[in-house]
Design an enzyme around this catalytic site. Structure first.
Site, short mmCIF file in Angstrom:
data_model
loop_
_atom_site.label_atom_id
_atom_site.label_comp_id
_atom_site.label_asym_id
_atom_site.label_seq_id
_atom_site.Cartn_x
_atom_site.Cartn_y
_atom_site.Cartn_z
N TYR A 1 11.33 -3.74 8.22
CA TYR A 1 12.45 -2.79 8.12
C TYR A 1 12.87 -2.52 6.68
O TYR A 1 13.68 -1.63 6.43
CB TYR A 1 13.65 -3.29 8.93
CG TYR A 1 13.50 -3.08 10.41
CD1 TYR A 1 12.56 -3.81 11.14
CD2 TYR A 1 14.29 -2.16 11.09
CE1 TYR A 1 12.42 -3.63 12.51
CE2 TYR A 1 14.16 -1.97 12.46
CZ TYR A 1 13.22 -2.71 13.17
OH TYR A 1 13.09 -2.52 14.52
N LYS B 1 4.01 -15.83 13.67
CA LYS B 1 2.60 -15.47 13.88
C LYS B 1 1.82 -16.09 12.72
O LYS B 1 1.20 -15.40 11.92
CB LYS B 1 2.46 -13.94 13.93
CG LYS B 1 1.08 -13.45 14.36
CD LYS B 1 0.77 -13.62 15.84
CE LYS B 1 -0.65 -13.22 16.14
NZ LYS B 1 -1.08 -13.51 17.51
N ASP C 1 3.34 -13.63 20.41
CA ASP C 1 2.71 -13.21 21.67
C ASP C 1 2.95 -14.24 22.77
O ASP C 1 3.30 -13.90 23.91
CB ASP C 1 1.21 -12.91 21.48
CG ASP C 1 0.49 -13.92 20.59
OD1 ASP C 1 1.13 -14.87 20.10
OD2 ASP C 1 -0.73 -13.76 20.39
N ASP D 1 13.18 -7.40 17.16
CA ASP D 1 13.42 -6.12 17.84
C ASP D 1 12.65 -6.08 19.15
O ASP D 1 13.18 -5.73 20.20
CB ASP D 1 12.99 -4.98 16.92
CG ASP D 1 13.14 -3.63 17.59
OD1 ASP D 1 14.22 -3.37 18.15
OD2 ASP D 1 12.17 -2.85 17.57
N ASP E 1 14.03 -6.56 23.53
CA ASP E 1 13.92 -5.59 24.64
C ASP E 1 13.34 -6.29 25.86
O ASP E 1 13.79 -6.06 26.99
CB ASP E 1 13.04 -4.38 24.26
CG ASP E 1 13.86 -3.21 23.73
OD1 ASP E 1 14.91 -3.45 23.10
OD2 ASP E 1 13.46 -2.05 23.95
C1 IPM Z 1 17.65 -1.89 17.94
C2 IPM Z 1 17.04 -0.53 17.82
C3 IPM Z 1 16.94 -0.17 16.34
C4 IPM Z 1 16.07 -1.21 15.65
C5 IPM Z 1 16.43 1.23 16.06
C6 IPM Z 1 17.24 2.28 16.81
C7 IPM Z 1 16.40 1.54 14.60
O1 IPM Z 1 15.79 -0.50 18.44
O2 IPM Z 1 18.83 -2.04 17.56
O3 IPM Z 1 17.00 -2.80 18.45
O4 IPM Z 1 14.85 -1.07 15.63
O5 IPM Z 1 16.63 -2.18 15.15
MN MN Z 2 15.30 -2.33 19.48
#
Ligand code: IPM
Ligand code: MN
Length: 353
Positions: free
Chosen positions: A138, A190, A224, A248, A252
């Protein structure tokens, strides 16, 4: 005299404003019950403002937002704006400029919430991901050369300095100690491929742990494999610390195991500065204005904000109320699947605080 907190509110795009209304409703209920005050100042940063003015974020915004006790954000992302502009120009810019170097993302399955993980319940899914939030891929170091030609090269580098790694790792150890559950911190890396960046992480992790946190058990998983165990044996985890990109991605996955984006909350933390709390999902534009979006992620982000501000009793009461609602009132977590409208869910949580 009662304590007053000044909160900057950024409702943002899509369904952001709708979930923020419910978050504020619950925060106000908690403030009334526990005897503190919240002053809100609203900012219209987001896609609509950008499309109208051509400005993504006013230059003084980070400095101004840095004067509040905390920031409460809905969602950033607009279907009519090219991906990256608002995300980089608002969300990432604020995280970076305010040096919110931790992204704290609890993965906790509340009672009554359906999980796609077979035979797993709230007793199995309760851990926290500490995602480094200002470095790694990032950082944005990179570029193109010979763009548009068959020889085009694109580079984007994973960059970490020792200071960034150390402060993230220290935060994670301290968080694990304070949480006091399994007293186990797992590094997700990793080291078999990213033999520079995650070598640095691994050395720092063990050095800091050995020297200052001998009471905390250390574990290591490749990213992984982490994904695999988050699905198969989530009960192994207590706290996971990792770099920005891996954090990130795995959060999810974590979010879907705790019921999805409708309920997954997070905080961008600067332990010495101003922190920003936001649902981890996006702006879900297709549901905008329908009153069907799940506000629990925003409400739980508000709960994390209260905890961060030191209003721990109020935070605990909000969490308890959310748990009552998930266990007894909601049909599902997805947009339009709750059996109630967005504002009804906010009302139920607010009443139960
Ligand atoms: C998150 C989102 C952000 C990230 C994006 C929208 C830039 O996916 O907050 O996880 O990648 O950090
Ligand atoms: Mn995200």
């Amino acid at each position: 005299m009662s304590q007053t907190y000044n909160i900057a509110v950024l409702p943002g795009d899509g369904t952001g404003p709708e979930v923020v209304v419910e978050g504020v409703k619950v925060l106000d209920a908690a403030a009334a019950k526990f005897g503190f005050k919240l002053n809100y100042q609203y900012y219209d940063f987001g896609g609509d403002r950008y499309l109208a003015t051509g400005e993504v974020l006013p230059e003084n915004a980070p400095t101004e937002l840095g004067t509040y006790d905390a920031i409460f954000l809905g969602a950033i992302g607009h279907p009519d704006v090219k991906p990256g502009i608002l995300e980089k120009g608002i969300l990432l810019k604020l995280r970076f400029e305010l040096d919110q170097y931790i992204n704290l993302r609890p993965v906790k399955l509340f009672p009554g919430v359906p999980t796609p993980l077979k035979d797993k319940g709230p007793e199995h899914i309760d851990y926290v991901v500490v995602r480094e939030n200002t470095g790694g891929l990032y950082t944005g170091i990179g570029g193109f050369t010979m763009k548009g030609t068959p020889d085009e090269v694109a580079v984007q580098s994973m960059v970490y300095n020792r200071k960034q790694v150390e402060r993230a790792v220290r935060y994670a150890f301290e968080y694990t100690r304070k949480r006091n559950k399994k007293n186990t911190l797992a590094l997700c890396g990793k080291t078999n491929v990213l033999t520079y960046v995650y070598d640095l992480w691994e050395r720092v992790f063990h050095e800091v742990g050995r020297a200052d946190f001998p009471d905390i058990k250390r574990e290591y998983y490749h990213v992984d494999a982490t994904c695999m165990w988050m699905v198969k044996n989530p009960e192994w985890f207590d706290v996971i610390v990792t770099g920005n990109m891996f954090g990130d991605i795995i959060t999810d996955l974590g979010a879907i195991t705790q019921g999805g984006m409708g309920i997954a909350a997070g905080g961008n933390i600067n332990p010495f500065g101003v922190s920003m709390f936001e649902p981890i999902g996006g702006s879900a534009p297709k549901y905008t204005g329908l009153g069907v979006i799940n506000p629990l992620a925003a409400i739980c982000s508000g709960q994390m904000m209260l905890d961060h501000l030191g209003e721990t009793e109020a935070a605990a009461a909000v969490e308890k109320s959310v748990m009552y609602v998930t266990a007894n009132k909601l049909k599902g977590m997805g947009a339009g699947k709750m059996g109630h409208s967005t504002s009804q869910v906010g009302d139920m949580v607010a009443e139960g605080v």
